[in-house]
Design a protein around this motif. Structure first.
Motif, PDB file in Angstrom:
ATOM      1  N   UNK A 105       0.830  -1.212   0.000  1.00 27.60           N
ATOM      2  CA  UNK A 105       0.000   0.000   0.000  1.00 27.60           C
ATOM      3  C   UNK A 105       0.861   1.256   0.000  1.00 27.60           C
ATOM      4  N   UNK A 106       1.978   1.220   0.699  1.00 23.44           N
ATOM      5  CA  UNK A 106       2.902   2.356   0.700  1.00 23.44           C
ATOM      6  C   UNK A 106       3.510   2.534  -0.691  1.00 23.44           C
ATOM      7  N   UNK A 107       3.979   1.447  -1.284  1.00 20.30           N
ATOM      8  CA  UNK A 107       4.603   1.528  -2.606  1.00 20.30           C
ATOM      9  C   UNK A 107       3.599   1.982  -3.662  1.00 20.30           C
ATOM     10  N   UNK A 108       2.338   1.579  -3.504  1.00 17.67           N
ATOM     11  CA  UNK A 108       1.313   1.956  -4.476  1.00 17.67           C
ATOM     12  C   UNK A 108       1.039   3.455  -4.459  1.00 17.67           C
ATOM     13  N   UNK A 109       1.375   4.111  -3.366  1.00 15.30           N
ATOM     14  CA  UNK A 109       1.183   5.552  -3.280  1.00 15.30           C
ATOM     15  C   UNK A 109       2.359   6.361  -3.781  1.00 15.30           C
ATOM     16  N   UNK A 110       3.412   5.692  -4.209  1.00 11.98           N
ATOM     17  CA  UNK A 110       4.613   6.376  -4.703  1.00 11.98           C
ATOM     18  C   UNK A 110       4.520   6.606  -6.204  1.00 11.98           C
ATOM     19  N   UNK A 111       5.279   7.563  -6.681  1.00 10.75           N
ATOM     20  CA  UNK A 111       5.314   7.833  -8.119  1.00 10.75           C
ATOM     21  C   UNK A 111       6.158   6.796  -8.829  1.00 10.75           C
ATOM     22  N   UNK A 112       5.931   6.664 -10.125  1.00  6.17           N
ATOM     23  CA  UNK A 112       6.760   5.777 -10.925  1.00  6.17           C
ATOM     24  C   UNK A 112       8.220   6.184 -10.895  1.00  6.17           C
ATOM     25  N   UNK A 113       8.464   7.489 -10.836  1.00  6.01           N
ATOM     26  CA  UNK A 113       9.839   7.989 -10.755  1.00  6.01           C
ATOM     27  C   UNK A 113      10.513   7.481  -9.481  1.00  6.01           C
ATOM     28  N   UNK A 114       9.851   7.604  -8.356  1.00  8.51           N
ATOM     29  CA  UNK A 114      10.431   7.184  -7.076  1.00  8.51           C
ATOM     30  C   UNK A 114      10.694   5.674  -7.081  1.00  8.51           C
ATOM     31  N   UNK A 115       9.736   4.903  -7.563  1.00  8.60           N
ATOM     32  CA  UNK A 115       9.917   3.452  -7.588  1.00  8.60           C
ATOM     33  C   UNK A 115      11.139   3.073  -8.420  1.00  8.60           C
ATOM     34  N   UNK A 116      11.259   3.666  -9.602  1.00  9.25           N
ATOM     35  CA  UNK A 116      12.361   3.319 -10.478  1.00  9.25           C
ATOM     36  C   UNK A 116      13.712   3.732  -9.955  1.00  9.25           C
ATOM     37  N   UNK A 117      13.751   4.777  -9.136  1.00 11.43           N
ATOM     38  CA  UNK A 117      15.024   5.278  -8.620  1.00 11.43           C
ATOM     39  C   UNK A 117      15.584   4.443  -7.475  1.00 11.43           C
ATOM     40  N   UNK A 118      14.832   3.489  -6.984  1.00  6.12           N
ATOM     41  CA  UNK A 118      15.305   2.729  -5.819  1.00  6.12           C
ATOM     42  C   UNK A 118      16.417   1.746  -6.166  1.00  6.12           C
ATOM     43  N   UNK A 119      16.511   1.321  -7.428  1.00  7.73           N
ATOM     44  CA  UNK A 119      17.633   0.475  -7.809  1.00  7.73           C
ATOM     45  C   UNK A 119      17.229  -0.895  -8.295  1.00  7.73           C
ATOM     46  N   UNK A 120      18.214  -1.794  -8.363  1.00  9.53           N
ATOM     47  CA  UNK A 120      18.034  -3.125  -8.929  1.00  9.53           C
ATOM     48  C   UNK A 120      17.434  -4.098  -7.921  1.00  9.53           C
ATOM     49  N   UNK A 121      16.509  -4.894  -8.402  1.00  8.81           N
ATOM     50  CA  UNK A 121      15.929  -5.966  -7.610  1.00  8.81           C
ATOM     51  C   UNK A 121      16.967  -7.071  -7.411  1.00  8.81           C
ATOM     52  N   UNK A 122      17.023  -7.636  -6.211  1.00 12.96           N
ATOM     53  CA  UNK A 122      18.093  -8.595  -5.898  1.00 12.96           C
ATOM     54  C   UNK A 122      17.620 -10.016  -5.632  1.00 12.96           C
ATOM     55  N   UNK A 123      16.348 -10.201  -5.251  1.00 13.33           N
ATOM     56  CA  UNK A 123      15.864 -11.532  -4.861  1.00 13.33           C
ATOM     57  C   UNK A 123      14.469 -11.768  -5.439  1.00 13.33           C
ATOM     58  N   UNK A 124      14.122 -13.027  -5.703  1.00 12.86           N
ATOM     59  CA  UNK A 124      12.718 -13.322  -6.006  1.00 12.86           C
ATOM     60  C   UNK A 124      11.850 -12.948  -4.811  1.00 12.86           C
ATOM     61  N   UNK A 125      10.707 -12.317  -5.099  1.00 12.34           N
ATOM     62  CA  UNK A 125       9.834 -11.849  -4.022  1.00 12.34           C
ATOM     63  C   UNK A 125       8.410 -12.336  -4.281  1.00 12.34           C
ATOM     64  N   UNK A 126       7.697 -12.613  -3.185  1.00 12.18           N
ATOM     65  CA  UNK A 126       6.360 -13.204  -3.272  1.00 12.18           C
ATOM     66  C   UNK A 126       5.403 -12.434  -2.383  1.00 12.18           C
ATOM     67  N   UNK A 127       4.248 -12.088  -2.938  1.00 17.70           N
ATOM     68  CA  UNK A 127       3.162 -11.485  -2.174  1.00 17.70           C
ATOM     69  C   UNK A 127       2.073 -12.537  -2.020  1.00 17.70           C
ATOM     70  N   UNK A 128       1.932 -13.137  -0.828  1.00 18.16           N
ATOM     71  CA  UNK A 128       0.919 -14.188  -0.660  1.00 18.16           C
ATOM     72  C   UNK A 128      -0.487 -13.597  -0.632  1.00 18.16           C
ATOM     73  N   UNK A 129      -1.443 -14.425  -0.908  1.00 13.69           N
ATOM     74  CA  UNK A 129      -2.833 -13.956  -0.870  1.00 13.69           C
ATOM     75  C   UNK A 129      -3.158 -13.454   0.534  1.00 13.69           C
ATOM     76  N   UNK A 130      -3.684 -12.247   0.614  1.00 19.10           N
ATOM     77  CA  UNK A 130      -4.001 -11.631   1.899  1.00 19.10           C
ATOM     78  C   UNK A 130      -2.835 -10.929   2.554  1.00 19.10           C
ATOM     79  N   UNK A 131      -1.624 -11.077   2.003  1.00 17.46           N
ATOM     80  CA  UNK A 131      -0.452 -10.431   2.585  1.00 17.46           C
ATOM     81  C   UNK A 131      -0.420  -8.941   2.285  1.00 17.46           C
ATOM     82  N   UNK A 132       0.349  -8.206   3.094  1.00 16.18           N
ATOM     83  CA  UNK A 132       0.417  -6.760   2.882  1.00 16.18           C
ATOM     84  C   UNK A 132       1.771  -6.307   2.345  1.00 16.18           C
ATOM     85  N   UNK A 133       2.723  -7.239   2.237  1.00 17.65           N
ATOM     86  CA  UNK A 133       4.029  -6.863   1.702  1.00 17.65           C
ATOM     87  C   UNK A 133       4.703  -8.094   1.082  1.00 17.65           C
TER      88      UNK A 133
END
Length: 759
Positions: A105-133
């Protein structure tokens, strides 16, 4: 030295506005390039990395698809290409700790510019059903999750496999092979949203959906028409080719609703002249009304027909079909209607005709300004008519030149990423691999969104890209994606599509073009196809951003092994370990790739065959190049409304936002601006600097609103406005598409301006 990513989104409420510039590149571009690169990579890494971009033994720029000359500069890149490389080769990292600290929910409120500036993804990530992060997940578990959801589908056609134009030939071939062995042709791609109209028109008229020129043809041309394209921002290295053409005596006509700095004057940073005065490029600027291009080319065709000796009668007789019907339609073109449709003067069109008649070798280049209208396909057909009349296809220095956007979007289509594959391609797959591919057509982008919206698609898998931000009708698209059971994104960096998810979601981090790819058989390379059909190798040089990354081919191969299991007849493990084995199969399936491994090993690669260009042979249904005759169309504008085109700023590439400036247009520190002609602003009662909501109007009666845009009085064509995407994609109705190609009509959106509540 490299800097840390922004902690907070920058404020964009009060962009600063100055007048537009009248030249592109020069010393300023060098400064902007180096500063942007050093912020991401630091000084030493910047120098080592940029000197490998677009070199014969280096890696292909992950930006645009403009071709490289045979003789390369040491700095064979442009400002925006350097920014694309820098954001991939950045030292910034998005780790599991980042996701633990930032709920979705926090990331969804950020701009595309801010998201892209955070850098390279390093690990596979999973959002489980009902999870918040998102939480870290092993690769094995990630593939299990995909297999679970695909296995639960009632049909393979409930899965959608999207492709971005960054994907290599090898990965694209494997990806479509997996989807088709699974049993679906649901292979939408970014081409559906950009040059699908070009492919539709060119396949019908000349028999191949690609441009018919090579880079050296631009250098030989007498006349180059650049229509609906802004190369100074979108394909900056094209300016070097235009500069060389001018030096060789060519004339240039630019056709666009906005004046663009790059087409006015080019200050080539590679030359002494360029660092001072530069070279003027455009000889005639036709400031056309949005969507008036078909009417313009139709009238030019009428005038050519009326000029004694202007038609290449031998070429028309020997190589074309449908001339009489076309000629009758062209001769009926009306001056008054054309002037109304185009907003041009009679004198401007007559001057264009003079340049056309003086040219023996003419090239027409175009991009999204021609392809994203309801009538885009007949518009491009009319361009082909224009070239056929004077024999300007299959002649050195002449031809059609659709300028592709993303670096391998054309190659992906060549490799079979297409929802409507040719029967011959499917036959070749079946013969080579021994399974029966599905024959029913699949979903393109617009149809995929509808299927997700209507619950007919339940798994969405994206090989790169930023689907949510790139697609039209943002609210509809996001709601549709959220209905999916599972969304999966193979990515290098964070973007908005990672935070608009199905019930479950995966982010699978992958190697970038800049990085070394080592598999069981040793170090690998991949290949790409540029906008002019040249195929060449790309070899990454940097160590991977993380030890947890997999290459795109490896991801597809492991996914296929897990999902298809023992029923697969494809040697996925062999393909993962040695990409040369993949190329051997491509050579036997895809026309033009015979002896692929040997030919691509040559420095610079090789040109794919192109029958119209190489031998004036047209593989159409008639066996000849087809003239066409369609009614002239152009957008009708209701009283008190404007016709909006969506476009890029100079600080972005597609949906990737590098910064908040658009210096060639005089905009700094913000993206929510709308460019409006001074006369229109007065007529509508809106002042320069005031804030308005953009509200689109379409036949479905749905209100689509983009709030809080600063009005910038700008020298755009009368009745026409412009604003940046993806912010304005919310205004483009999902069902407002080009006839035949189904491409979103993002360049002709009827809008009204309403005073903003923030003003």
């Amino acid at each position: 030295m490299a800097t840390k990513p922004p902690q907070a989104d920058p404020v964009q409420d009060a962009p600063q506005v100055a007048g537009p510039q009248h030249a592109a590149a020069g010393l300023a571009a060098i400064g902007h390039t180096l500063r942007a690169a050093q912020r991401q990579m630091g000084v030493r890494r910047t120098m080592l990395t940029l000197l490998n971009v677009n070199q014969k033994d280096g890696f292909d720029c992950p930006g645009c698809a403009w071709p490289e000359p045979d003789h390369r500069h040491k700095a064979e890149f442009c400002e925006n290409g350097a920014k694309a490389v820098a954001e991939e080769a950045t030292l910034r990292r998005v780790t599991p700790e980042f996701f633990a600290a930032h709920p979705v929910a926090d990331l969804a409120g950020r701009s595309g510019y801010w998201l892209g500036q955070q850098g390279r993804l390093t690990h596979p990530m999973y959002l489980p059903e009902g999870g918040d992060r998102y939480e870290p997940v092993t690769w094995e578990r990630a593939f299990d999750i995909v297999a679970e959801e695909i296995g639960a589908l009632a049909s393979p056609d409930e899965a959608v496999f999207y492709t971005s134009g960054r994907t290599s030939n090898e990965a694209a071939f494997l990806y479509q092979l997996f989807a088709r062995e699974l049993g679906t042709n649901n292979l939408p791609d970014c081409s559906n949203m950009c040059h699908e109209s070009s492919g539709s028109a060119l396949n019908e008229t000349i028999g191949i959906g690609k441009g018919s020129v090579l880079l050296e043809d631009l250098h030989r041309a007498d006349l180059i028409i650049v229509a609906g394209q802004n190369p100074g921002t979108n394909h900056p290295r094209m300016l070097t080719a235009l500069e060389e053409a001018k030096a060789n005596g060519a004339r240039i006509i630019s056709v666009n609703p906005l004046p663009e700095a790059g087409l006015e004057r080019f200050k080539n940073p590679q030359t002494a002249k360029g660092l001072t005065g530069g070279a003027a490029l455009t000889d005639l600027f036709l400031q056309i009304r949005i969507g008036g291009d078909q009417a313009l080319f139709r009238l030019l065709n009428k005038l050519v027909l009326e000029t004694e000796g202007a038609v290449d009668e031998e070429f028309v007789r020997e190589h074309t079909h449908g001339f009489e019907e076309f000629a009758a339609a062209a001769r009926a073109a009306d001056w008054d209607e054309t002037l109304r449709a185009t907003g041009l003067t009679r004198a401007e069109i007559e001057r264009a005709l003079d340049l056309v008649l003086a040219s023996q070798r003419t090239i027409v280049c175009w991009a999204m300004g021609l392809t994203q209208h309801k009538h885009s396909v007949p518009t491009i057909r009319e361009v082909v008519n224009f070239l056929l009349l004077r024999g300007n296809i299959g002649r050195p220095g002449a031809g059609v030149c659709p300028v592709r956007g993303h670096s391998n979007v054309q190659g992906d289509r060549t490799m079979g990423i297409f929802e409507r594959p040719a029967p011959a391609f499917l036959d070749a797959l079946e013969e080579e691999f021994g399974f029966t591919p599905p024959r029913a057509h699949g979903y393109d982008v617009v149809r995929a969104i509808r299927a997700l919206r209507d619950g007919e698609a339940k798994v969405f898998f994206a090989m790169g890209g930023n689907f949510v931000s790139a697609s039209p009708d943002t609210e509809v698209t996001e709601a549709a994606v959220r209905r999916a059971r599972l969304t999966v994104h193979v990515s290098t960096k964070l973007n908005r599509s990672h935070v608009v998810t199905g019930a479950r979601a995966l982010i699978l981090p992958t190697l970038g073009r800049t990085e070394r790819d080592v598999q069981d058989s040793g170090e690998q390379f991949v290949t790409v196809e540029d906008s002019m059909g040249m195929v060449h190798a790309s070899r990454g040089r940097l160590e991977p951003a993380s030890g947890h990354l997999l290459s795109e081919p490896a991801i597809v191969c492991r996914l296929a092994r897990r999902v298809l299991g023992g029923r697969s007849v494809v040697p996925w493990e062999e393909f993962e370990g040695d990409y040369a084995a993949v190329r051997d199969r491509i050579a036997r399936v895809v026309p033009g790739f015979t002896d692929f491994n040997a030919r691509v090993a040559r420095p610079g690669g090789f040109a794919l065959p192109h029958a119209p260009r190489d031998e004036r042979r047209f593989p159409t249904a008639t066996g000849k190049a087809n003239f066409t005759a369609a009614p002239v169309e152009y957008p009708e504008l209701p009283e008190g409304r404007l016709l909006l085109q969506t476009l890029r700023s100079h600080d972005q590439y597609n949906t990737t936002i590098y910064g908040l400036d658009d210096r060639y247009r005089g905009i700094r520190g913000g993206r929510r601006v709308v460019l409006v002609n001074a006369g229109d602003a007065r007529a509508l009662g809106v002042a320069d600097g005031s804030y308005v909501d953009l509200v689109s109007e379409w036949k479905d009666g749905v209100e689509r609103r983009a709030p809080g845009f600063r009005v910038v009085v700008y020298p755009t064509a009368r009745g026409c406005a412009a604003a940046y995407y993806p912010e304005t994609n919310v205004l483009v109705p999902l069902d407002a598409t080009a006839d035949t190609s189904n491409t979103p009509a993002s360049k002709s959106v009827v809008v009204r301006l309403e005073q903003s509540a923030t003003d």
